[in-house]
Design a protein around this motif. Sequence first.
Motif, PDB file in Angstrom:
ATOM      1  N   LEU A   3     -37.611 151.470  58.566  1.00  0.00           N
ATOM      2  CA  LEU A   3     -38.078 152.486  57.612  1.00  0.00           C
ATOM      3  C   LEU A   3     -38.641 153.675  58.380  1.00  0.00           C
ATOM      4  CD1 LEU A   3     -40.011 150.257  55.037  1.00  0.00           C
ATOM      5  CD2 LEU A   3     -37.786 151.325  54.701  1.00  0.00           C
ATOM      6  N   HIS A  39     -39.386 159.477  50.343  1.00  0.00           N
ATOM      7  CA  HIS A  39     -39.552 158.095  49.875  1.00  0.00           C
ATOM      8  C   HIS A  39     -38.747 157.185  50.791  1.00  0.00           C
ATOM      9  CE1 HIS A  39     -41.024 159.774  46.095  1.00  0.00           C
ATOM     10  NE2 HIS A  39     -39.891 160.417  45.920  1.00  0.00           N
ATOM     11  N   PRO A  40     -39.394 156.285  51.527  1.00  0.00           N
ATOM     12  CA  PRO A  40     -38.613 155.333  52.313  1.00  0.00           C
ATOM     13  C   PRO A  40     -37.807 154.427  51.372  1.00  0.00           C
ATOM     14  CG  PRO A  40     -40.973 155.173  52.828  1.00  0.00           C
ATOM     15  CD  PRO A  40     -40.836 156.060  51.633  1.00  0.00           C
ATOM     16  N   LEU A  49     -35.896 151.063  50.959  1.00  0.00           N
ATOM     17  CA  LEU A  49     -35.795 149.752  51.585  1.00  0.00           C
ATOM     18  C   LEU A  49     -34.419 149.165  51.267  1.00  0.00           C
ATOM     19  CD1 LEU A  49     -37.534 147.493  53.019  1.00  0.00           C
ATOM     20  CD2 LEU A  49     -38.045 146.665  50.723  1.00  0.00           C
ATOM     21  N   ILE A  56     -44.615 148.778  55.690  1.00  0.00           N
ATOM     22  CA  ILE A  56     -44.985 149.389  54.402  1.00  0.00           C
ATOM     23  C   ILE A  56     -46.451 149.846  54.391  1.00  0.00           C
ATOM     24  CG2 ILE A  56     -45.240 148.938  51.913  1.00  0.00           C
ATOM     25  CD1 ILE A  56     -42.627 147.229  52.172  1.00  0.00           C
ATOM     26  N   LEU A  71     -42.143 153.719  47.838  1.00  0.00           N
ATOM     27  CA  LEU A  71     -41.095 152.870  48.395  1.00  0.00           C
ATOM     28  C   LEU A  71     -40.015 152.758  47.335  1.00  0.00           C
ATOM     29  CD1 LEU A  71     -40.583 150.839  50.839  1.00  0.00           C
ATOM     30  CD2 LEU A  71     -41.236 149.061  49.207  1.00  0.00           C
ATOM     31  N   ALA A  95     -46.633 147.204  48.914  1.00  0.00           N
ATOM     32  CA  ALA A  95     -46.740 148.625  48.577  1.00  0.00           C
ATOM     33  C   ALA A  95     -47.962 148.842  47.684  1.00  0.00           C
ATOM     34  CB  ALA A  95     -45.468 149.106  47.881  1.00  0.00           C
ATOM     35  N   SER A 111     -49.334 152.369  47.207  1.00  0.00           N
ATOM     36  CA  SER A 111     -48.020 152.988  47.059  1.00  0.00           C
ATOM     37  C   SER A 111     -47.370 152.585  45.739  1.00  0.00           C
ATOM     38  CB  SER A 111     -47.082 152.538  48.189  1.00  0.00           C
ATOM     39  OG  SER A 111     -47.475 153.083  49.413  1.00  0.00           O
ATOM     40  N   THR A 158     -43.744 151.774  43.794  1.00  0.00           N
ATOM     41  CA  THR A 158     -42.360 151.376  44.051  1.00  0.00           C
ATOM     42  C   THR A 158     -41.440 151.999  43.014  1.00  0.00           C
ATOM     43  OG1 THR A 158     -43.083 149.295  45.036  1.00  0.00           O
ATOM     44  CG2 THR A 158     -40.787 149.408  44.295  1.00  0.00           C
TER      45      THR A 158
END
Length: 460
Positions: free
Chosen positions: A105, A127-128, A130, A141, A152, A175, A180, A182
């Motif tokens: 990531l 936004h990473p 996954l 994360i 994420l 997350a 964070s 998702t």
Amino acid sequence: MLVDLVIRGGTVVTVGNMGIADIGVSNGKIVQIGGDLQGRREIDVRGKYVFPGGIDVHVHLSSPRTPGPGVETWVDDFQSGSNAAIVGGITTLGNMTFQRQDETLRDALKRDLAAAERDAGIDYILHPVLTDPSAEALAQIPELASEGHTSLKIYLVRDNFDARVDDYTRAMQLAAQSGSLTLAHCEDGGLIRSVYRDLVARGMAAPRYWPDARPDYTESVATERAIGMTRATKAPIYVVHLSSAAALASCSRARAEGLPVYVETRPLYLYLTREVFDQPDSAKYVGAPPLREQKDLRALWNGLLSGAIQCVCSDHAPWTLRQKLDPALDVRTARQGVADLETLMPMLFSEGVRKGRISLSRFVELTSTNAAKLFGMYPQKGTIAVGSDADIIVWDRDAHRTIDGASMLSKAGYSVYDGWEVIGWPLYTISRGEVIFDNGKITAQRGRGQLVRRGKTMML
Ligand SMILES: [Zn+2]
């Protein structure tokens, strides 16, 4: 007070508030609203609306694949994407940054950050995404969140999802523990593959069968599954590009129970239905999930009005018409996505506010404030208040324009709304106090955009 810039006499609209006021800006920030102000530069915007800059947290300006011969990908980058955004009233972008094969990531973020630092004309978040929930990825994360990357993205539609639901759920939990949010693409990949197989066997492989290949239940069961992941973990989830009445009903039930479930829709579903797939160039409308029925369109507009939907974002994923209409493609391989950055806000204003379907306050909420809160940028972004970044749009409510993708700034070169009459367009776009769009002319320097270092998700 003497300031860098005064925006004089406009009708300032924020969530729940509207009134005529002068805005004073210095050093990129809003320093005064109302009262005595003199500016080194002043712009007279009497009779115009003044909105917080648009925040489009769902765009694709970098490729999920490593470039190379034969690799076709989305045609905009951070430079052309920024320009389209600026003309459309958007001052902050959220890019989907895919973990490519053999990348972590962090590697992916580093790669896209370098591209954005070089090219972006406005501020951005990354936004990473996954794609492989390995132990290493999961460990990153919380680290990335502490560095200001508090989101994420996961794809329930991916081939590896079913076998690894527990790993993806763990990712979502990690997350949430780091503040964070998702983002979830909710379609059921296994069901879609089995529907494809039957369609192909019946000779219905052409892209015009795209809506049949991904019926609404393939979206709603995946949405229920994402909600199940929220039940299991208490982790908040943001359902991207929700398209159907059925999936919206699932989210509304969950929200009524107090679960932190948030909904984004995109313009396609607000203006078009599957009937356009009867046209000979139907492949140009391909996006996942597909276009639905009138009843779905109506449910989404009701959701915008009622607050069941929190954000409208473009999911800008541009291809040229040649790429979209490539005759070699079928229902399994059709290229997904359309360009929508430049048209996102003007069309929502024209079709939503001007037609009385949503209020000005809701327009600001859907295009800016809610995204700022959910993605940890509020009140730096997403409002007009003393101390906030001076990301401001001056809006000409009466400007008429006919959509013409060929003359727009995305490299797509066409728009699915070509020929639509749209009323209400940005006159000025101001980013951190700098006027970067002025009566039809972009003045943003390439690379002036900055990464927004984000805080925790603010629950709505
Ligand atoms: Zn997308």
